[in-house]
Design an enzyme around this catalytic site. Structure first.
Site, PDB file in Angstrom:
ATOM      1  N   CYS A 108     -15.991 -80.750   7.207  1.00  0.00           N
ATOM      2  CA  CYS A 108     -14.931 -80.203   8.341  1.00  0.00           C
ATOM      3  C   CYS A 108     -13.578 -81.069   9.130  1.00  0.00           C
ATOM      4  CB  CYS A 108     -15.545 -78.658   9.284  1.00  0.00           C
ATOM      5  SG  CYS A 108     -16.489 -77.726   8.322  1.00  0.00           S
ATOM      6  N   HIS A 242     -10.663 -77.203  14.754  1.00  0.00           N
ATOM      7  CA  HIS A 242     -11.293 -76.590  13.942  1.00  0.00           C
ATOM      8  C   HIS A 242     -11.990 -75.160  13.732  1.00  0.00           C
ATOM      9  CE1 HIS A 242     -14.119 -75.483  10.408  1.00  0.00           C
ATOM     10  NE2 HIS A 242     -15.037 -76.434  10.975  1.00  0.00           N
ATOM     11  N   ASN A 272     -14.568 -69.906   8.448  1.00  0.00           N
ATOM     12  CA  ASN A 272     -14.334 -70.946   8.926  1.00  0.00           C
ATOM     13  C   ASN A 272     -14.259 -71.501   7.559  1.00  0.00           C
ATOM     14  OD1 ASN A 272     -15.005 -74.010   9.266  1.00  0.00           O
ATOM     15  ND2 ASN A 272     -16.779 -73.671  10.227  1.00  0.00           N
TER      16      ASN A 272
END
Ligand code: UT7
Length: 317
Positions: A108, A242, A272
């Site tokens: 990520c 994030h 996500n």
């Protein structure tokens, strides 16, 4: 380096928490209170390559450059159908590019790592205009019979065009090797010399441990970045973090400081989306006129590895 164009693309299918509760032992109440997620978009009729191309074409158009003026394609992707060739090679022609490219996998944290690489490539004179594409389909490596990971993720793509400039000020990267905190294994062919078939393992996550490490390491990275640039949290206009869990964002905010409004979110809409989460959010914030020249912006992401990365901008258009 500065960003001169952004683009994003989400799959058409929107799936709410209530939709998931029809086949998983979960509820809208659990998912919303534990994560802040209300819905996510899942690939169904289109594939990852379609949304990757869509986001890229939009970013190039927004930059005002022609595809033949892009010198390099840098792609962040954790996994897709193809182990080889890389995603950059698969989408290059469809985006209309002829330049070289490469793929990175820093989970990520891929977007911030790609920014660091692009900045270095420009400074070394290897490229002037670089397309950074983050395209992810994490829903394809979750076990959909289980509720622990599948409710957290969504698919999506975000892209930016970067060129020479002075907006990108600093970057800090961290890696703490720990495979077990979050991993996904694809199956492999078995040679005649092995006893067992090597089958894949859908995403495994130690959620609580990952949560704690994400909060402490991201906050550490951001505070170190602020300190070495002589800045306080009040000097920063946006903390673009994030989008993994709203409670993680809140945890980082409590350590770093600043009001909730400076920590924008899209997790409620998209879940996500791995390395695509920051460029998707950036694209929306630019479209909404929220990002302005002269603003100081921190971006910070964490993921499987364990890895985390943070960078600092003083925005230029
Ligand atoms: O990009 C990086 C990727 N991942 C992350 O960043 C995730 C980091 N971790 C987290 O966000 C959180 O740890 C989770 C959202 C994954 C879990 O939240 P939590 O507050 O740490 O919950 P928990 O693991 O303590 O689970 C509490 C309970 C358990 O039941 P028992 O044992 O208390 O009876 C779980 O079985 O919630 C249960 N549970 C669920 N219940 C309903 C776990 N998943 C679900 C679910 N729906 N989807």
């Amino acid at each position: 380096m500065k960003i001169i164009g952004t683009g994003s693309a989400l799959p058409a299918l929107r799936v709410t928490n209530d939709d998931l509760a029809k086949f998983l032992d979960t509820s809208d109440e659990w998912i919303t209170t534990r994560t802040g997620i209300q819905a996510r978009h899942l690939l169904s009729t289109e594939d990852l390559y379609d949304i990757a191309v869509d986001a890229s074409v939009k970013a190039i158009k927004a930059s005002g450059l022609r595809p033949d003026q892009i010198d390099f394609l840098l792609v962040s992707n954790v996994a897709n159908l193809h182990v080889t060739p890389g995603l950059s090679a698969i989408v290059q022609k469809r985006i209309g590019l002829t330049c070289a490219g490469l793929d990175i996998n820093v989970a990520c944290a891929g977007f911030v790592n790609a920014l660091m690489l692009a900045d270095g490539m420009m400074k070394a004179g290897h490229a002037k205009n670089i397309l950074i594409l983050c395209a992810e389909e994490p829903t394809k490596y979750c076990d959909w019979k289980e509720r622990d990971c599948s409710v957290l993720f969504g698919d999506g793509a975000g892209a930016v065009v970067v060129t020479e400039g002075t907006a990108f000020k600093d970057v800090k990267l961290t890696m703490i090797s720990d495979r077990d905190v979050l991993y996904y294994e694809r199956g492999m062919e078995t040679t005649p010399f092995e006893k067992e078939y090597i089958k894949g393992q859908p995403l495994v996550m130690k959620g609580k441990e990952l949560f704690r490490t994400a909060v402490s390491e991201s906050a550490k990275d951001i505070n170190a970045l602020l300190k070495r640039n002589g800045l306080q949290h009040g000097d920063i206009d946006w903390f673009m973090l994030h989008q993994a869990n709203k409670r993680i964002i809140d945890g980082i905010r409590h350590i770093v400081g600043g009001p909730d409004e400076k920590y924008p979110t899209v997790i409620q809409k998209y879940g996500n989306t791995s390395s695509a989460s920051i460029p998707i959010m950036l694209d929306e914030m630019i479209a909404d006129g929220k990002v302005k020249a002269g603003q100081k912006i921190v971006m910070s992401a964490f993921g499987a590895g364990f890895v985390s990365a943070a960078c600092l901008w003083e925005w230029e258009f």
